[in-house]
Design a protein around this motif. Structure first.
Motif, PDB file in Angstrom:
ATOM      1  N   SER A  78       0.836  -1.214   0.000  1.00 32.22           N
ATOM      2  CA  SER A  78       0.000   0.000   0.000  1.00 32.22           C
ATOM      3  C   SER A  78       0.864   1.255   0.000  1.00 32.22           C
ATOM      4  O   SER A  78       0.650   2.190   0.780  1.00 32.22           O
ATOM      5  CB  SER A  78      -0.934  -0.003   1.220  1.00 32.22           C
ATOM      6  N   LEU A  79       1.832   1.273  -0.879  1.00 29.47           N
ATOM      7  CA  LEU A  79       2.790   2.376  -0.903  1.00 29.47           C
ATOM      8  C   LEU A  79       2.122   3.694  -1.270  1.00 29.47           C
ATOM      9  O   LEU A  79       1.180   3.734  -2.089  1.00 29.47           O
ATOM     10  CB  LEU A  79       3.927   2.056  -1.867  1.00 29.47           C
ATOM     11  N   LYS A  80       2.639   4.754  -0.678  1.00 27.95           N
ATOM     12  CA  LYS A  80       2.121   6.107  -0.887  1.00 27.95           C
ATOM     13  C   LYS A  80       3.246   6.991  -1.439  1.00 27.95           C
ATOM     14  O   LYS A  80       4.433   6.703  -1.208  1.00 27.95           O
ATOM     15  CB  LYS A  80       1.633   6.690   0.441  1.00 27.95           C
ATOM     16  N   PRO A  81       2.901   8.075  -2.115  1.00 34.25           N
ATOM     17  CA  PRO A  81       3.956   8.973  -2.607  1.00 34.25           C
ATOM     18  C   PRO A  81       4.889   9.454  -1.497  1.00 34.25           C
ATOM     19  O   PRO A  81       6.095   9.631  -1.744  1.00 34.25           O
ATOM     20  CB  PRO A  81       3.158  10.128  -3.209  1.00 34.25           C
ATOM     21  N   GLU A  82       4.381   9.628  -0.301  1.00 29.32           N
ATOM     22  CA  GLU A  82       5.232  10.083   0.804  1.00 29.32           C
ATOM     23  C   GLU A  82       6.212   9.020   1.291  1.00 29.32           C
ATOM     24  O   GLU A  82       7.052   9.311   2.145  1.00 29.32           O
ATOM     25  CB  GLU A  82       4.378  10.586   1.977  1.00 29.32           C
ATOM     26  N   ASP A  83       6.121   7.814   0.774  1.00 28.41           N
ATOM     27  CA  ASP A  83       7.113   6.780   1.087  1.00 28.41           C
ATOM     28  C   ASP A  83       8.353   6.905   0.201  1.00 28.41           C
ATOM     29  O   ASP A  83       9.333   6.178   0.402  1.00 28.41           O
ATOM     30  CB  ASP A  83       6.517   5.381   0.891  1.00 28.41           C
ATOM     31  N   THR A  84       8.322   7.809  -0.736  1.00 26.09           N
ATOM     32  CA  THR A  84       9.452   8.007  -1.640  1.00 26.09           C
ATOM     33  C   THR A  84      10.701   8.450  -0.885  1.00 26.09           C
ATOM     34  O   THR A  84      10.619   9.299   0.013  1.00 26.09           O
ATOM     35  CB  THR A  84       9.097   9.048  -2.713  1.00 26.09           C
ATOM     36  N   GLY A  85      11.837   7.880  -1.255  1.00 26.26           N
ATOM     37  CA  GLY A  85      13.097   8.263  -0.645  1.00 26.26           C
ATOM     38  C   GLY A  85      14.158   7.204  -0.891  1.00 26.26           C
ATOM     39  O   GLY A  85      13.890   6.186  -1.547  1.00 26.26           O
ATOM     40  N   ILE A  86      15.330   7.461  -0.355  1.00 26.83           N
ATOM     41  CA  ILE A  86      16.387   6.461  -0.378  1.00 26.83           C
ATOM     42  C   ILE A  86      16.265   5.641   0.903  1.00 26.83           C
ATOM     43  O   ILE A  86      16.215   6.217   2.002  1.00 26.83           O
ATOM     44  CB  ILE A  86      17.779   7.105  -0.476  1.00 26.83           C
ATOM     45  N   TYR A  87      16.216   4.351   0.748  1.00 25.52           N
ATOM     46  CA  TYR A  87      16.071   3.445   1.883  1.00 25.52           C
ATOM     47  C   TYR A  87      17.416   2.805   2.204  1.00 25.52           C
ATOM     48  O   TYR A  87      18.094   2.278   1.321  1.00 25.52           O
ATOM     49  CB  TYR A  87      15.029   2.379   1.582  1.00 25.52           C
ATOM     50  N   TYR A  88      17.773   2.863   3.470  1.00 28.10           N
ATOM     51  CA  TYR A  88      19.034   2.323   3.952  1.00 28.10           C
ATOM     52  C   TYR A  88      18.767   1.257   5.014  1.00 28.10           C
ATOM     53  O   TYR A  88      17.852   1.399   5.828  1.00 28.10           O
ATOM     54  CB  TYR A  88      19.880   3.410   4.609  1.00 28.10           C
ATOM     55  N   CYS A  89      19.609   0.231   5.033  1.00 27.58           N
ATOM     56  CA  CYS A  89      19.625  -0.652   6.191  1.00 27.58           C
ATOM     57  C   CYS A  89      20.901  -0.366   6.983  1.00 27.58           C
ATOM     58  O   CYS A  89      21.901   0.132   6.432  1.00 27.58           O
ATOM     59  CB  CYS A  89      19.528  -2.123   5.794  1.00 27.58           C
ATOM     60  N   ALA A  90      20.853  -0.685   8.257  1.00 28.83           N
ATOM     61  CA  ALA A  90      21.966  -0.374   9.133  1.00 28.83           C
ATOM     62  C   ALA A  90      21.956  -1.297  10.343  1.00 28.83           C
ATOM     63  O   ALA A  90      20.919  -1.862  10.699  1.00 28.83           O
ATOM     64  CB  ALA A  90      21.892   1.085   9.592  1.00 28.83           C
ATOM     65  N   THR A  91      23.126  -1.417  10.969  1.00 30.52           N
ATOM     66  CA  THR A  91      23.227  -2.179  12.206  1.00 30.52           C
ATOM     67  C   THR A  91      23.866  -1.311  13.287  1.00 30.52           C
ATOM     68  O   THR A  91      24.754  -0.504  13.004  1.00 30.52           O
ATOM     69  CB  THR A  91      24.091  -3.441  12.047  1.00 30.52           C
ATOM     70  N   PRO A  92      23.421  -1.508  14.523  1.00 30.50           N
ATOM     71  CA  PRO A  92      24.128  -0.928  15.656  1.00 30.50           C
ATOM     72  C   PRO A  92      25.278  -1.864  16.017  1.00 30.50           C
ATOM     73  O   PRO A  92      25.422  -2.919  15.388  1.00 30.50           O
ATOM     74  CB  PRO A  92      23.061  -0.914  16.747  1.00 30.50           C
ATOM     75  N   PRO A  93      26.066  -1.546  16.997  1.00 31.16           N
ATOM     76  CA  PRO A  93      27.054  -2.528  17.476  1.00 31.16           C
ATOM     77  C   PRO A  93      26.354  -3.821  17.912  1.00 31.16           C
ATOM     78  O   PRO A  93      25.167  -3.818  18.249  1.00 31.16           O
ATOM     79  CB  PRO A  93      27.699  -1.816  18.661  1.00 31.16           C
ATOM     80  N   ALA A  94      27.098  -4.909  17.915  1.00 25.20           N
ATOM     81  CA  ALA A  94      26.527  -6.218  18.236  1.00 25.20           C
ATOM     82  C   ALA A  94      25.868  -6.209  19.618  1.00 25.20           C
ATOM     83  O   ALA A  94      26.302  -5.506  20.528  1.00 25.20           O
ATOM     84  CB  ALA A  94      27.612  -7.288  18.190  1.00 25.20           C
ATOM     85  N   PHE A  95      24.796  -6.977  19.734  1.00 23.08           N
ATOM     86  CA  PHE A  95      24.071  -7.205  20.983  1.00 23.08           C
ATOM     87  C   PHE A  95      23.260  -6.009  21.462  1.00 23.08           C
ATOM     88  O   PHE A  95      22.775  -6.001  22.581  1.00 23.08           O
ATOM     89  CB  PHE A  95      25.012  -7.670  22.100  1.00 23.08           C
ATOM     90  N   ARG A  96      23.115  -4.995  20.603  1.00 24.16           N
ATOM     91  CA  ARG A  96      22.283  -3.858  20.975  1.00 24.16           C
ATOM     92  C   ARG A  96      20.818  -4.156  20.644  1.00 24.16           C
ATOM     93  O   ARG A  96      20.510  -5.017  19.829  1.00 24.16           O
ATOM     94  CB  ARG A  96      22.740  -2.603  20.223  1.00 24.16           C
ATOM     95  N   LEU A  97      19.945  -3.348  21.228  1.00 27.64           N
ATOM     96  CA  LEU A  97      18.508  -3.543  21.016  1.00 27.64           C
ATOM     97  C   LEU A  97      18.057  -2.903  19.708  1.00 27.64           C
ATOM     98  O   LEU A  97      18.762  -2.089  19.108  1.00 27.64           O
ATOM     99  CB  LEU A  97      17.736  -2.922  22.179  1.00 27.64           C
TER     100      LEU A  97
END
Length: 125
Positions: A85-104
């Motif tokens: 159900s994508l909307k125009p306001e969902d437009t952007g660059i999408y990134y994935c990322a990790t915190p340091p290991a064992f973080r929440l």
């Protein structure tokens, strides 16, 4: 060294769906929470969703709750973001990322120190 690569972005019409993937190399993801973030032109980077290392805990921004689903397959070292159900306001660059290991699992980008290069998502008719 942990590296992340996003894929699956593209152009989609409003109401459509996309599935983003974030694949890790250099280490196993089992000990890492993963977050998805997006940045639209002229706006700050915002948290979209995150998932704990085990997959047992997830969180979503209010703007995407009920439309996006995050999941992970540790055997494939990959995390997914199913976007419906994508909307125009969902437009952007999408990134994935990790915190340091064992973080929440957190939605604040300040908690994360390893980032992928991003994939463009454009929702337009």
């Amino acid at each position: 060294q942990l590296q992340l690569v996003e894929s699956g972005g593209g152009l989609v019409q409003p109401g459509g769906s996309l599935r983003l993937s974030c694949t890790a190399s250099g280490t196993i993801l089992d000990y890492y929470a993963i977050g998805w973030f997006r940045q639209a032109p002229g706006k700050e980077r915002e948290g979209v969703s995150c998932i704990s290392s085990s997959g047992g805990t997830t969180d979503y921004a209010a703007s995407v709750k009920g439309r996006f689903t995050i999941s992970r397959d540790n055997a494939k070292n990959t995390v997914y973001l199913q976007m419906n159900s994508l909307k125009p306001e969902d437009t952007g660059i999408y990134y994935c990322a990790t915190p340091p290991a064992f973080r929440l699992c957190k939605l604040s980008p300040w908690e994360y120190d390893t980032w992928g290069q991003g994939t463009q998502v454009t929702v337009s008719s």
